[in-house]
Enzyme design. Structure first.
Site, PDB file in Angstrom:
ATOM      1  N   ASP A   1      -7.995  -5.221   0.134  1.00 31.38           N
ATOM      2  CA  ASP A   1      -8.521  -5.973  -1.001  1.00 31.38           C
ATOM      3  C   ASP A   1      -8.191  -7.452  -0.953  1.00 31.38           C
ATOM      4  O   ASP A   1      -8.754  -8.249  -1.685  1.00 31.38           O
ATOM      5  CB  ASP A   1      -7.958  -5.405  -2.311  1.00 31.38           C
ATOM      6  CG  ASP A   1      -8.470  -4.015  -2.535  1.00 31.38           C
ATOM      7  OD1 ASP A   1      -9.650  -3.791  -2.248  1.00 31.38           O
ATOM      8  OD2 ASP A   1      -7.688  -3.164  -2.971  1.00 31.38           O
TER       9      ASP A   1
ATOM     10  N   HIS B   1       0.856  -1.184   0.000  1.00 29.59           N
ATOM     11  CA  HIS B   1       0.000   0.000   0.000  1.00 29.59           C
ATOM     12  C   HIS B   1       0.889   1.229   0.000  1.00 29.59           C
ATOM     13  O   HIS B   1       1.940   1.227   0.626  1.00 29.59           O
ATOM     14  CB  HIS B   1      -0.902  -0.001   1.244  1.00 29.59           C
ATOM     15  CG  HIS B   1      -2.043   0.941   1.133  1.00 29.59           C
ATOM     16  ND1 HIS B   1      -1.914   2.276   1.411  1.00 29.59           N
ATOM     17  CD2 HIS B   1      -3.315   0.746   0.719  1.00 29.59           C
ATOM     18  CE1 HIS B   1      -3.079   2.855   1.202  1.00 29.59           C
ATOM     19  NE2 HIS B   1      -3.947   1.954   0.772  1.00 29.59           N
TER      20      HIS B   1
END
Ligand code: ACO
Length: 429
Positions: free
Chosen positions: A364, A306
């Site tokens: 996700d 991320h």
């Protein structure tokens, strides 16, 4: 503003810039006068070191793995609140009283239907179109249907547009799904809560009764809550940049939907599930880990890493737990995809490559497993993300429009092309 000043030395010149402090988080250098003082721009592709706005909505501490909506930790909201309450919080800054919540819920619920003419709009698309392609078109088309809420200078119209988008997005998304599977559109039902209504519009058919399992509706609501806002990410920045030109809110959110579609952003949950399925069995994991580490192979572990979280993504923790619960409710806890996901996570977290680069599962990684178990095709995953993120986009857009410092967004560049040269006629080339 603090008393701190940053000094920039260029040659024999020293320039001073104010240092600004927020309530929490890193200070920022106020370089608005940089070009006027030095004739230089900053260079920051991907905006990794640039604060592009003031905001009081969402705070992330990527090193601590902390996510706050209006100051409230995501873990508390996930456990104790619900998506519509979170929408109110993001939009208006405070948790609602009982009366405020009841009024807000009623307002949203009463705006869930879309203009009947929009049904024809869907019919113009091919049935095999990606639902995100349909979403981009239909959300943009809202500005052609709701003219009475496109004047961005009227606070009342901004308010109506916000409510309309939060209310209609599930309907629009469910219609995109129904269209892709060749089933009739299902109208919203006002006696259902937000998440149940969405599941009803997606999975019920006129031929038989459909009862929404409240536990699955709760999981859906949780997925919406976890995705509701995430500070100045790519799609939110897209919405802000579009809105900075005073474009109407429906057009701005459509731009956000388009940006979210990319696999490096909202498309990652679709890509993550596809990857887990491609791996298929636990024994093939090492092969894929090796590929992810190979610099000559473009393959990346989808759902890992991320831009901001360099510690665990706090949403991923909640999502991992929910994945186990949903699969157990549905009686598919031995689902091979979940097994591959859990084992992949375990192996990657012990691998030096991932440890060194602080690569952890992101939100996700598990959301796809849950959505798949509920019955959504992978092509719908990003659509659900768009439904959830709409409130974040619209809250950030409203905040920007109300900001007296608002300016049209206009980044600059480091030009590497040809300098000025004369045009040569075709016959002399
Ligand atoms: N698998 C393998 N290696 C990775 C991964 C990954 N998923 N992510 C990053 N790396 C490596 C890079 O190769 C790089 O290695 P190097 O330093 O040896 O060159 C290092 O980690 C840093 O990577 P960057 O791309 O510079 O990190 P950045 O912060 O720009 O990227 C991103 C973040 C785009 C999310 C990236 O981690 C990625 O592509 N992940 C997979 C896609 C994904 O899951 N996206 C969802 C994001 S969350 C969301 O949108 C809700």
């Amino acid at each position: 503003m603090t008393d701190k000043v940053a000094k920039l030395v260029i040659g024999d010149q020293t320039h001073e810039f104010p240092v600004l402090s927020g309530t929490v988080g890193p200070d920022v250098l106020d370089i608005r006068s940089l070009y006027a003082k030095t004739g230089m721009f900053t260079y920051d592709p991907g905006f990794t070191s640039t604060a592009a706005c003031d905001s009081a909505i969402t705070y992330i501490d990527g090193d601590k793995g902390e996510l706050l909506y209006r100051g409230y930790p995501i873990e508390q909201l996930a456990e104790k609140s619900n998506y519509l309450e979170v929408c109110y919080l993001l939009l208006y800054g405070e948790l609602p009283t009982k009366t405020q919540f009841a009024e807000f819920e009623k307002l949203v619920t009463r705006h869930t239907m879309v203009h009947e003419q929009m049904h024809y709009f869907y019919r113009g698309f091919r049935r095999d179109a990606h639902p995100m392609a349909i979403m981009t078109g239909v959300v943009g088309a809202l500005s052609a249907f709701y003219h009475d809420s496109t004047d961005i200078n009227d606070p009342q119209q901004r308010e109506i547009a916000s409510i309309r988008m939060i209310a209609k997005m599930p309907t629009i998304a469910a219609m995109a799904y129904k269209y892709s599977v060749g089933q009739p559109f299902v109208y919203p039902k006002n006696d259902l809560d937000y998440a149940s209504n969405f599941l009803h519009m997606c999975f019920s058919v006129p031929a038989e009764d459909y009862k929404v399992d409240p536990r699955i509706a709760r999981a859906m609501d949780l997925i919406f809550t976890l995705h509701a806002d995430h500070e100045q990410n790519a799609s939110t920045s897209t919405v802000r940049l579009s809105g900075s030109s005073d474009a109407n809110p429906f057009a701005c959110v459509a731009a956000g939907v388009a940006c979210l579609w990319g696999p490096a952003h909202g498309g990652a949950n679709e890509a993550a599930l596809n990857m887990l399925r491609e791996i298929g069995t636990v024994d093939r994991i090492p092969e894929f880990i090796a590929r992810a580490k190979d610099k000559n192979d473009p393959f990346r572990l989808m759902g890992f890493g991320h831009r901001v979280y360099k510690n665990f993504d706090p949403r991923a923790k909640v999502m991992q737990q929910t994945a186990k619960e949903v699969l157990s409710i549905l009686g598919v806890e031995n689902n091979p995809t979940l097994q591959v996901a859990q084992e992949l996570e375990r192996i990657a977290l012990e691998d030096q490559y991932f440890i060194d680069r602080k690569l952890y599962p992101n939100v996700d990684f598990y959301s796809g497993v849950i959505l798949d178990a509920i019955g959504f095709p992978t092509s719908m995953f990003t659509v659900l993300f768009a439904v959830a993120r709409t409130v974040g986009w619209i809250s950030q857009w409203k905040e920007m429009i109300g900001d007296p410092q608002k300016k049209i967004g206009r980044p600059r560049q480091l030009y590497n092309g040809s300098p000025n040269r004369d045009y040569a006629p075709l016959e002399s080339r």
